[in-house]
Design an enzyme around this catalytic site. Structure first.
Site, mmCIF file in Angstrom:
data_model
loop_
_atom_site.group_PDB
_atom_site.id
_atom_site.type_symbol
_atom_site.label_atom_id
_atom_site.label_comp_id
_atom_site.label_asym_id
_atom_site.label_seq_id
_atom_site.Cartn_x
_atom_site.Cartn_y
_atom_site.Cartn_z
ATOM 1 N N THR A 167 0.788 -1.140 -0.220
ATOM 2 C CA THR A 167 0.118 -0.018 -0.002
ATOM 3 C C THR A 167 0.793 1.418 0.013
ATOM 4 O OG1 THR A 167 -0.246 -0.353 2.394
ATOM 5 C CG2 THR A 167 -2.257 -0.935 0.934
ATOM 6 N N GLU A 203 -19.256 -21.905 -17.235
ATOM 7 C CA GLU A 203 -18.723 -20.368 -17.097
ATOM 8 C C GLU A 203 -20.294 -19.625 -17.510
ATOM 9 O OE1 GLU A 203 -16.466 -19.096 -15.875
ATOM 10 O OE2 GLU A 203 -15.227 -20.820 -15.892
ATOM 11 N N LYS A 252 3.907 1.940 2.067
ATOM 12 C CA LYS A 252 4.296 2.331 3.381
ATOM 13 C C LYS A 252 5.847 2.860 3.229
ATOM 14 C CE LYS A 252 3.303 -1.625 5.478
ATOM 15 N NZ LYS A 252 2.407 -2.073 4.310
ATOM 16 N N THR A 253 6.511 1.824 2.537
ATOM 17 C CA THR A 253 8.053 2.262 2.204
ATOM 18 C C THR A 253 8.099 3.571 1.448
ATOM 19 O OG1 THR A 253 8.167 -0.137 2.374
ATOM 20 C CG2 THR A 253 10.230 1.088 1.696
#
Ligand code: ADP
Ligand code: MG
Ligand code: ZN
Length: 493
Positions: A95, A312, A97-98
């Site tokens: 997400t 399907e 952070k780094t």
């Protein structure tokens, strides 16, 4: 049998002696713990800025104050305010952070000391603590600056009372706590840390004066995904593309996955000898990332293909005949490297945050639609539904144990989720008798959904045949084409 252990031991010994030599060579004395000998480098010219981090506005807002503090610590010192020493970035993997930690350094134009938690642990015994000491000493000399400890859970795990805890890790953690306390908060050193397992952190780390600020990084919503795609598309040559389609099709994807999708699209364009990325590249790469690449040479027998086509269409038809389910976007029977023989893609236009009981039940019915079509048409069943079964069961179980959606258990919580950011593992919190009854309840829901799906399909048998034949011929059809068949048959019937 005897050679292998010897070999392994030899290799271990060789590695150890090498790193000892390396340490001796660099002047550090490996037996005295005074200095870790390893130099920690600061990146003093970080180019990343907040503009590189799309979405995540709340996180940026919370970090802006820290940037301002790093710009002019004196402003805060004059009034006697000291900023939190540390901020903890929390959220699922990928997400950003780094990324955002680097962006803080880039915005503030200060040196950036980055280390990963695991780097402290893999040292010789006692070295982790020494390294922490070194890190803080060097950072103190370079203030204002940022210390960033990535994946802090590697050293910051809760110290438990179990006998024979991990001494090395605890020493490192203790050293970190000591250093954070001994630090003059007004000097302008800010400590950022990131983790995706906040609940496993030692409480001492989270108390005021340490990582008392918690910055939440969430998986991006529809707008966030669009913004992230835009940031990454800006780095590749592209035609004008329709981002909203891609953003809608990637619900639940993290920033890292979106970055990967854009890159896959660029690779596809190169492979096909084009100069620019198109919308089609992006759409195909969404599927590649989610379901694996197309398997061109996989040979299905004619009969197998027919089964897959009916399977399907079964999903798609059940979805289309229920009111509260997402529209069908695409149906394909081209096999994928992930093992999927075909799939039906449903795409929600908006973002649904709250799911009603009806939503969930319909989703389970849709999942059982594939198998239902096989039963109805071929009178036999195949292994093709294994993934559907897994998902349907998971959903039904969650309805009973976590969402309070069964009559029997009303609003009683029966399960807790640990490690929510890493996929989550569930732990039942009830007696084993209840556990057995939960199974019955889950079975009841799945069975009811399965019956509903079968009912829908047998009521629209002609439609099922026609759509399956069309899919068999085309191999891939769009939701629009599917709906056209549907409307045509409805008006005839
Ligand atoms: P984390 O540390 O949270 O696991 P990273 O910061 O390492 O995630 O993110 C990995 C990559 O994903 C980044 O280098 C970037 O390319 C992309 N990314 C993630 N979030 C964003 C975002 N909000 N905006 C732009 N790119 C992002
Ligand atoms: Mg990271
Ligand atoms: Zn299926």
């Amino acid at each position: 049998m005897w050679v292998l252990p010897g070999l392994i031991f030899y290799m271990l010994w060789r590695q150890a002696s090498r790193s000892i030599q390396a340490r001796m060579g660099s002047g550090g004395n490996f037996l005295s713990f005074g200095s870790s000998g390893a130099k920690i480098y600061a990146d003093s010219d970080v180019k990343t800025t907040f503009a590189d981090v799309a979405g995540q506005d709340e996180a940026k807002e919370a970090l802006t104050e820290i940037v301002d503090f790093l710009h002019s610590p004196s402003k805060y010192a004059e009034i006697g305010a000291s900023l939190p020493k540390g901020a903890l970035l929390v959220g699922p993997p990928g997400t950003g952070k780094t990324l955002i930690a680097r962006a803080v350094a880039g915005e503030a134009k200060v040196p950036f000391f980055a280390m990963s938690g695991s780097e402290f642990v893999q040292m010789f015994v006692g070295m982790g603590a020494a390294k922490v000491r070194d890190l803080f000493k060097q950072a103190g000399e370079k203030a204002p600056c940022i210390i960033f400890i990535d994946e802090i859970d590697a050293i910051g795990k809760r110290r438990d009372t179990a006998i024979g805890g991990n001494d090395e890790r605890e020493q490192t953690l203790n050293q970190l706590l000591t250093e954070m306390d001994g630090f003059d908060g007004r000097k302008g050193v800010v400590i950022l840390a990131a983790t995706n397992r906040p609940e496993s952190l030692d409480k001492a780390l989270l108390r005021p004066g340490r990582f008392d600020r918690r910055i939440q990084m969430e998986l991006p919503d529809l707008e966030g995904r669009k913004a992230i795609l835009k940031v990454h598309l800006a780095r590749v040559k592209h035609e004008s593309v329709d981002l909203s389609i891609v953003a809608q099709a990637t619900a639940g994807s993290s920033g890292a996955e979106l970055a990967n999708i854009v890159n896959e699209a660029a690779l596809r364009a190169v492979r096909q000898g084009r100069r620019k990325v198109t919308t089609a590249d992006l759409e195909e790469s969404v599927e590649t990332v989610m379901a694996g690449a197309q398997k061109k040479n996989k040979v299905l027998s004619g009969e197998e293909k027919r089964i897959v086509a009916y399977h399907e269409i079964g999903h798609a038809l059940v979805a289309a005949m229920q009111t509260a389910s997402a529209p069908v976007h695409k149906i394909t029977i081209i096999p994928r490297t992930s093992g999927a023989l075909g799939y039906t893609m449903q795409v929600d236009e908006g973002e649904q945050v709250l799911l009603s009981r009806e939503n969930l039940f319909n989703r389970i019915a849709t999942l059982t639609g594939g198998r239902s079509a096989e039963e109805l048409v071929f009178g036999s069943i195949t292994t093709g539904a294994s993934n559907d079964i897994e998902q349907a069961t998971k959903l039904a179980r969650a309805m009973v144990t976590r969402f309070g959606m069964s009559e029997k258990y009303d609003m009683m919580g029966l399960e807790t989720v640990n490690n929510a950011y890493l996929g989550g593992d569930n732990a039942l919190t009830c007696s084993s008798e209840t556990a057995a009854e939960i199974d019955n309840e889950v079975l009841r829901i799945v069975r009811e959904a399965h019956e509903k799906a079968r009912g829908i399909l047998s009521a629209h048998r002609a439609l099922l045949d026609e759509a399956a034949a069309f899919l068999l011929e085309r191999e891939t059809i769009t939701g629009e084409e599917f709906m056209r068949i549907l409307r045509k048959c409805e008006s005839v019937g």
